[in-house]
Design a protein around this motif. Structure first.
Motif, PDB file in Angstrom:
ATOM      1  N   LEU A  87     -41.267 -51.622  55.563  1.00 46.16           N
ATOM      2  CA  LEU A  87     -40.636 -52.947  55.590  1.00 46.16           C
ATOM      3  C   LEU A  87     -39.765 -53.214  54.364  1.00 46.16           C
ATOM      4  O   LEU A  87     -38.918 -54.096  54.398  1.00 46.16           O
ATOM      5  N   THR A  88     -39.979 -52.460  53.302  1.00 45.76           N
ATOM      6  CA  THR A  88     -39.265 -52.745  52.056  1.00 45.76           C
ATOM      7  C   THR A  88     -38.332 -51.631  51.600  1.00 45.76           C
ATOM      8  O   THR A  88     -37.593 -51.809  50.635  1.00 45.76           O
ATOM      9  N   GLU A  89     -38.359 -50.486  52.286  1.00 47.78           N
ATOM     10  CA  GLU A  89     -37.503 -49.358  51.943  1.00 47.78           C
ATOM     11  C   GLU A  89     -36.858 -48.827  53.219  1.00 47.78           C
ATOM     12  O   GLU A  89     -37.345 -49.075  54.319  1.00 47.78           O
ATOM     13  N   ASP A  90     -35.790 -48.074  53.062  1.00 53.86           N
ATOM     14  CA  ASP A  90     -35.124 -47.477  54.222  1.00 53.86           C
ATOM     15  C   ASP A  90     -35.753 -46.125  54.555  1.00 53.86           C
ATOM     16  O   ASP A  90     -35.595 -45.164  53.809  1.00 53.86           O
ATOM     17  N   ALA A  91     -36.463 -46.098  55.669  1.00 63.78           N
ATOM     18  CA  ALA A  91     -37.106 -44.878  56.172  1.00 63.78           C
ATOM     19  C   ALA A  91     -37.764 -44.062  55.060  1.00 63.78           C
ATOM     20  O   ALA A  91     -37.432 -42.894  54.858  1.00 63.78           O
ATOM     21  N   GLU A 146     -37.840 -55.817  62.721  1.00 63.67           N
ATOM     22  CA  GLU A 146     -38.826 -55.218  61.802  1.00 63.67           C
ATOM     23  C   GLU A 146     -39.718 -54.209  62.524  1.00 63.67           C
ATOM     24  O   GLU A 146     -40.092 -53.184  61.956  1.00 63.67           O
ATOM     25  N   LEU A 147     -40.052 -54.481  63.780  1.00 62.83           N
ATOM     26  CA  LEU A 147     -40.880 -53.547  64.553  1.00 62.83           C
ATOM     27  C   LEU A 147     -40.186 -52.201  64.750  1.00 62.83           C
ATOM     28  O   LEU A 147     -40.847 -51.175  64.939  1.00 62.83           O
ATOM     29  N   LEU A 177     -42.537 -48.855  63.369  1.00 61.57           N
ATOM     30  CA  LEU A 177     -43.703 -49.698  63.120  1.00 61.57           C
ATOM     31  C   LEU A 177     -44.372 -50.109  64.420  1.00 61.57           C
ATOM     32  O   LEU A 177     -45.606 -50.189  64.481  1.00 61.57           O
ATOM     33  N   GLU A 178     -43.595 -50.325  65.483  1.00 59.76           N
ATOM     34  CA  GLU A 178     -44.221 -50.700  66.750  1.00 59.76           C
ATOM     35  C   GLU A 178     -45.113 -49.562  67.272  1.00 59.76           C
ATOM     36  O   GLU A 178     -46.221 -49.810  67.744  1.00 59.76           O
ATOM     37  N   GLU A 179     -44.653 -48.328  67.150  1.00 59.39           N
ATOM     38  CA  GLU A 179     -45.480 -47.189  67.554  1.00 59.39           C
ATOM     39  C   GLU A 179     -46.698 -47.069  66.656  1.00 59.39           C
ATOM     40  O   GLU A 179     -47.805 -46.785  67.113  1.00 59.39           O
ATOM     41  N   THR A 180     -46.499 -47.300  65.376  1.00 52.42           N
ATOM     42  CA  THR A 180     -47.590 -47.174  64.406  1.00 52.42           C
ATOM     43  C   THR A 180     -48.680 -48.209  64.649  1.00 52.42           C
ATOM     44  O   THR A 180     -49.863 -47.920  64.471  1.00 52.42           O
ATOM     45  N   ILE A 181     -48.297 -49.398  65.093  1.00 48.69           N
ATOM     46  CA  ILE A 181     -49.310 -50.396  65.467  1.00 48.69           C
ATOM     47  C   ILE A 181     -50.183 -49.825  66.584  1.00 48.69           C
ATOM     48  O   ILE A 181     -51.416 -49.921  66.535  1.00 48.69           O
TER      49      ILE A 181
END
Length: 181
Positions: free
Chosen positions: A86-90, A137-138, A153-157
């Motif tokens: 959420l705070t860095e690029d990839a 963000e997801l 992030l959606e997959e990681t959830i």
């Protein structure tokens, strides 16, 4: 024991299958699963004896106490991964050797209270964070060098919801078999 039977013991709910299209219903359900893990683990383990905490969920598998301590370690890493993405690029995240961590003294301790407390705090923060994410963000990603790929992030959830249910099933399996395989 057959290879198939061992695989079923290793993955009692199967492996994570990413949906072709991740919907808001998936996200909501997965966040709920993540949110429930600490109370589920506490309920499953609060009255176990030291002998029961040392039951394994499969031949050469971890003990119940190692599973609980592992969830604390793993989900502590997970919140860091979410925040990095959420705070860095990839960002490239740092993997850890979970089997070695499972042998450290804090992971073989019969007292689960610190790991349950850790999970309650992490999951409270993580759930608040995950519920706040918007569609953009997801879609943010991190790179997992061990797998050589990007994870949204959606997959990681979904992966961490699966992870929560996977290890809950391991504990239930150990209890059902009384650690004997």
């Amino acid at each position: 024991m057959t290879t198939e039977a061992l695989q079923k013991l290793k993955y009692p709910i199967g492996t994570f299958k990413k949906p072709e299209l991740i919907t808001q219903d998936h996200i909501t359900s997965w966040i709920n699963d993540i949110e429930q893990l600490p109370s589920t683990l506490e309920a499953l383990t609060k009255n176990l004896t030291k002998e029961e905490l040392n039951w394994v969920y499969r031949p050469d598998g971890w003990t119940i106490k190692q599973v609980v301590h592992h969830c604390g370690d793993s989900h502590l890493n997970s919140i860091i991964r979410f925040k990095l993405a959420l705070t860095e690029d990839a960002p490239i995240i740092k993997p850890y050797l979970e089997n070695r961590w499972a042998e450290l003294p804090d992971s073989t301790d019969d007292d689960l209270s610190n790991s349950i407390t850790l999970l309650k705090g992490i999951h409270s923060k993580l759930t608040k964070l995950l519920k706040s994410l918007n569609n953009e963000e997801l879609k943010r990603e991190f790179i997992h060098p061990e797998h050589g790929k990007r994870f949204s992030l959606e997959e990681t959830i979904g992966i961490y919801a699966w992870h929560s249910n996977h290890h809950t099933a391991h504990i239930k399996q150990a209890l059902a078999h009384k650690g004997e395989f």
